[in-house]
Design a protein around this motif. Sequence first.
Motif, mmCIF file in Angstrom:
data_model
loop_
_atom_site.group_PDB
_atom_site.id
_atom_site.type_symbol
_atom_site.label_atom_id
_atom_site.label_comp_id
_atom_site.label_asym_id
_atom_site.label_seq_id
_atom_site.Cartn_x
_atom_site.Cartn_y
_atom_site.Cartn_z
ATOM 1 N N PHE A 74 1.607 -4.652 0.482
ATOM 2 C CA PHE A 74 0.316 -5.505 1.755
ATOM 3 C C PHE A 74 -1.606 -6.090 0.897
ATOM 4 N N LEU A 75 -1.753 -4.218 0.153
ATOM 5 C CA LEU A 75 -3.108 -4.600 -0.156
ATOM 6 C C LEU A 75 -2.766 -5.281 -1.316
ATOM 7 N N ILE A 87 10.965 -5.975 4.488
ATOM 8 C CA ILE A 87 10.192 -4.494 4.499
ATOM 9 C C ILE A 87 8.905 -4.357 5.477
ATOM 10 N N ILE A 88 8.111 -5.436 5.455
ATOM 11 C CA ILE A 88 6.481 -4.749 6.156
ATOM 12 C C ILE A 88 6.422 -6.320 7.556
ATOM 13 N N PRO A 89 7.268 -6.438 8.133
ATOM 14 C CA PRO A 89 7.017 -7.386 8.980
ATOM 15 C C PRO A 89 5.779 -7.054 9.895
ATOM 16 N N GLU A 90 5.108 -6.350 10.244
ATOM 17 C CA GLU A 90 4.083 -5.979 10.580
ATOM 18 C C GLU A 90 2.947 -6.901 10.143
ATOM 19 N N TRP A 91 3.122 -6.871 8.760
ATOM 20 C CA TRP A 91 1.980 -6.989 8.074
ATOM 21 C C TRP A 91 1.925 -8.622 7.282
ATOM 22 N N LEU A 105 -8.068 -3.336 8.202
ATOM 23 C CA LEU A 105 -6.593 -3.207 9.242
ATOM 24 C C LEU A 105 -5.940 -2.561 9.244
ATOM 25 N N VAL A 106 -5.937 -1.472 8.282
ATOM 26 C CA VAL A 106 -4.933 -0.332 7.800
ATOM 27 C C VAL A 106 -6.250 1.052 7.454
#
Length: 398
Positions: A74-75, A87-91, A105-106
């Motif tokens: 994500f980053l 793998i990271i559906p929320e992001w 956000l994190v």
Amino acid sequence: MSRFHSYINTTIKLVELYKGDQPFAIFIKSFFSKEKKYGSKDRKHIASLCYNYFRLGFAMRNYSAEQKIKLAVFLCEKESTDFAEKIIPEWHDKISWPLEKKLALVKDQFLIANIFPFSSELSDGITVEKYCLSMLVQPLLFLRIRPQCKVTTTKKLEKSKLDYQLIGTACIQLPAAVNVDDFFIIDKEVVVQDYNSQRVLNYLQVNEDGLLGSIVGNKGIITWDCCAASGGKSILLLDTLKHKLDLTISDIRPGIVMNLHQRFKKAGVKQYNYFIADVGDTNFSPPARDYELIICDAPCTGSGTWSRTPEQLSFFDLEDLKKYSGIQKRIAGNVVSHLKKGGIFIYITCSVFREENEAIAGFIQDTLHLDLLHQEILEGFGRRADSMFVAVFKNKAD
């Protein structure tokens, strides 16, 4: 198991197997050479996951490797992919956000300062925030145009359709993935050299006549590149100084010196002396000669380049800093004893640590009794380049 989860499992296996005793690029290449089931696309994706994992350094040590990998994706990535969506559906729909916005956000599970828990050791002018931000971004590729090929190289560059930026008149900035061999003759037309590595001799070049004019002999300035490695600083010196050099290079590693010979041949460097020796050994003695200009690109932690090799941060220990500091003092003491009166000594590291930078400059000034003319941190964070330190000294004439 999905292909994407298989990537994560292989990444976890690799980062757990890796012990930091060799560059990760060599380690992963060896792994894939034995594991034939991975195609080129698989290898590229897994390698990217590994490097992203290492970019988080000492952060998230209380989280699982899988959690760290997901947050690293994500980053560190900028575009959403099928992998990120799975793998990271929320992001995944926020992956193109600016890095600062993603960090906000994190913030409840990730503090960027935890990447590098050695802020008290940093050189003056380097902040832990900038350093940690740089760890999350892959550096760019930089080339230096050699002066004798400026016209032809510039024409090639204009025709190449590369996404480039020309910095000044001789520095080319490119995306990291460009295969420059497809466009230029390396070492003859351009030298692959980081932006700040190209700048370490700027003070010498600007003040060349005042510093070196009085010590030029018939054969040129008697110069020693005492930790020559690949010879990049020697080629830079030959390209930038007006005065002729009587050049000697040395390194502790025979294989490196052999490679340097080949590089010098491609670069058109024909006249030079060389020897193989450990210049940090207490019994070191070079060939019976003193020098008017000595360049020491000293062995160091390499912490100014860790955004290129992020695995090295994960295996760093403060004891390493003490070890390198001791080596640097021994090297400086040994080589300075062969600097002529009125001669110039240039000390260089690719480190961000005070103990390897300002502290060694102080040692050279106070213990070895050289006059400090100039020192600076060449901070690379704003250009996605390496960070370096350079100090210029003069041996007292009386």
